[in-house]
Motif scaffolding. Structure first.
Motif, PDB file in Angstrom:
ATOM      1  N   ASP A   1      14.996   4.393  20.919  1.00 29.93           N
ATOM      2  CA  ASP A   1      14.962   5.746  21.530  1.00 29.93           C
ATOM      3  C   ASP A   1      13.468   5.703  22.680  1.00 29.93           C
ATOM      4  OD1 ASP A   1      17.114   6.390  20.253  1.00 29.93           O
ATOM      5  OD2 ASP A   1      16.109   7.331  18.654  1.00 29.93           O
ATOM      6  N   HIS A   2      12.678   4.657  22.538  1.00 31.73           N
ATOM      7  CA  HIS A   2      11.462   4.696  23.138  1.00 31.73           C
ATOM      8  C   HIS A   2      11.366   3.372  24.187  1.00 31.73           C
ATOM      9  CE1 HIS A   2       9.927   7.974  20.632  1.00 31.73           C
ATOM     10  NE2 HIS A   2      10.492   7.335  19.590  1.00 31.73           N
ATOM     11  N   PRO A   3      10.569   3.485  25.217  1.00 33.24           N
ATOM     12  CA  PRO A   3      10.450   2.411  26.086  1.00 33.24           C
ATOM     13  C   PRO A   3       9.574   1.466  25.430  1.00 33.24           C
ATOM     14  CG  PRO A   3       9.240   4.036  26.991  1.00 33.24           C
ATOM     15  CD  PRO A   3      10.135   4.769  25.696  1.00 33.24           C
ATOM     16  N   PRO A   4       9.274   0.250  26.002  1.00 36.33           N
ATOM     17  CA  PRO A   4       8.375  -0.988  25.436  1.00 36.33           C
ATOM     18  C   PRO A   4       6.977  -0.498  25.538  1.00 36.33           C
ATOM     19  CG  PRO A   4      10.212  -2.148  26.818  1.00 36.33           C
ATOM     20  CD  PRO A   4      10.106  -0.682  27.162  1.00 36.33           C
ATOM     21  N   GLU A   5       6.746   0.337  26.394  1.00 37.89           N
ATOM     22  CA  GLU A   5       5.288   0.741  26.673  1.00 37.89           C
ATOM     23  C   GLU A   5       4.686   1.418  25.403  1.00 37.89           C
ATOM     24  OE1 GLU A   5       5.810   5.108  28.825  1.00 37.89           O
ATOM     25  OE2 GLU A   5       6.010   3.331  30.059  1.00 37.89           O
ATOM     26  N   ARG A   6       5.528   1.709  24.336  1.00 40.50           N
ATOM     27  CA  ARG A   6       4.997   2.455  23.198  1.00 40.50           C
ATOM     28  C   ARG A   6       4.623   1.625  22.182  1.00 40.50           C
ATOM     29  NH1 ARG A   6       6.513   7.716  23.107  1.00 40.50           N
ATOM     30  NH2 ARG A   6       4.705   7.619  21.808  1.00 40.50           N
TER      31      ARG A   6
END
Length: 249
Positions: free
Chosen positions: A181-186
């Protein structure tokens, strides 16, 4: 059930490309080569943790101040190390260390080491993060869990360290389903004991699990007797080149 995502490296929603997060080298007097390499032009660095003495230390350290200044002048984000002791450390002590990091070294954010993972500790960490954001005005907050925490932690910080450990575990690891649910940047992955012949494979694992910030090293913890992050990997030039140019399938 955990599974592997297929989010490509470097395609996070805000355009953050794959890069290195440095967990914290030894003191600049002990590791001058390491700190010098961090200001190399073009090095794909997202941030560097400054850990003077298990935190900011008891007084300003001019050598660390100079090292942090060189990094900031090179455009590298510097994060102050805060040990939250799995949620057991008193809030006042954490806040005091945060003030010292900011007053003495002008840090750009904080790395909360030994961050708890369970849902019950989430309110305390959320309060700490809110305090740190108010102190900074702006800044970057990384929670150093080392494993997948309760998904609620992703609502507090800019990034979560969801793996920190040896290559022998990482190469067979899987990612928690909620991370999709979150992008890789997280997400950040720290892996030690990665042989050079497996470096490409390790980068592919990070890409498929959706972690844009990584640090891999061939150093080991010697069964818990050494800090694997204290010195440069033997293949530093290779990893700078591979991460900086992207990783092929």
């Amino acid at each position: 059930m955990p599974y592997l995502t297929s989010t490509p490296f470097g395609t996070a929603s805000t355009g953050l490309s794959a890069g290195l997060g440095i967990p914290g080298y030894a003191h600049p007097l002990v590791a001058p080569l390491e700190w010098g390499e961090l200001t190399r032009p073009g090095a794909p660095l997202h941030w560097v943790v400054l850990n003077v003495s298990d935190g900011p230390g008891t007084r300003p350290d001019p050598v660390c101040l100079e090292a942090a200044g060189r990094l900031r002048n090179a455009g590298v984000r510097v994060l102050g190390h805060l040990d939250v002791t799995h949620g057991a450390r008193p809030f006042g002590e954490i806040a005091a260390d945060a003030h010292r990091h900011l007053d003495w070294y002008q840090v750009d954010g904080y790395f909360l080491d030994r961050c708890p993972t369970e849902r019950g500790a989430l309110p305390g960490i959320s309060r700490t993060v809110l305090t740190l954001r108010a102190l900074l005005g702006d800044g970057h907050i990384v929670l150093g869990h080392g494993t997948h925490p309760h998904p609620g932690y992703a609502e507090s910080a800019d990034q979560l360290v969801t793996f920190s450990g040896p290559w022998s575990d990482y190469r067979w690891s899987q990612v928690a389903e909620w991370t999709a649910d979150h992008p890789p940047e997280r997400f950040c992955h720290f892996v030690h004991g990665v042989p050079r012949i497996h470096l490409d494979e390790a980068l592919r694992v990070a890409r498929w699990q959706g972690a844009a910030t990584i640090y891999f090293t061939d150093r080991t913890d010697r069964g818990g007797r050494a800090d694997p992050w204290a010195a440069l990997p033997g293949y530093w030039d290779d990893i700078v080149s591979l991460v900086g140019t992207g990783v092929s399938e």
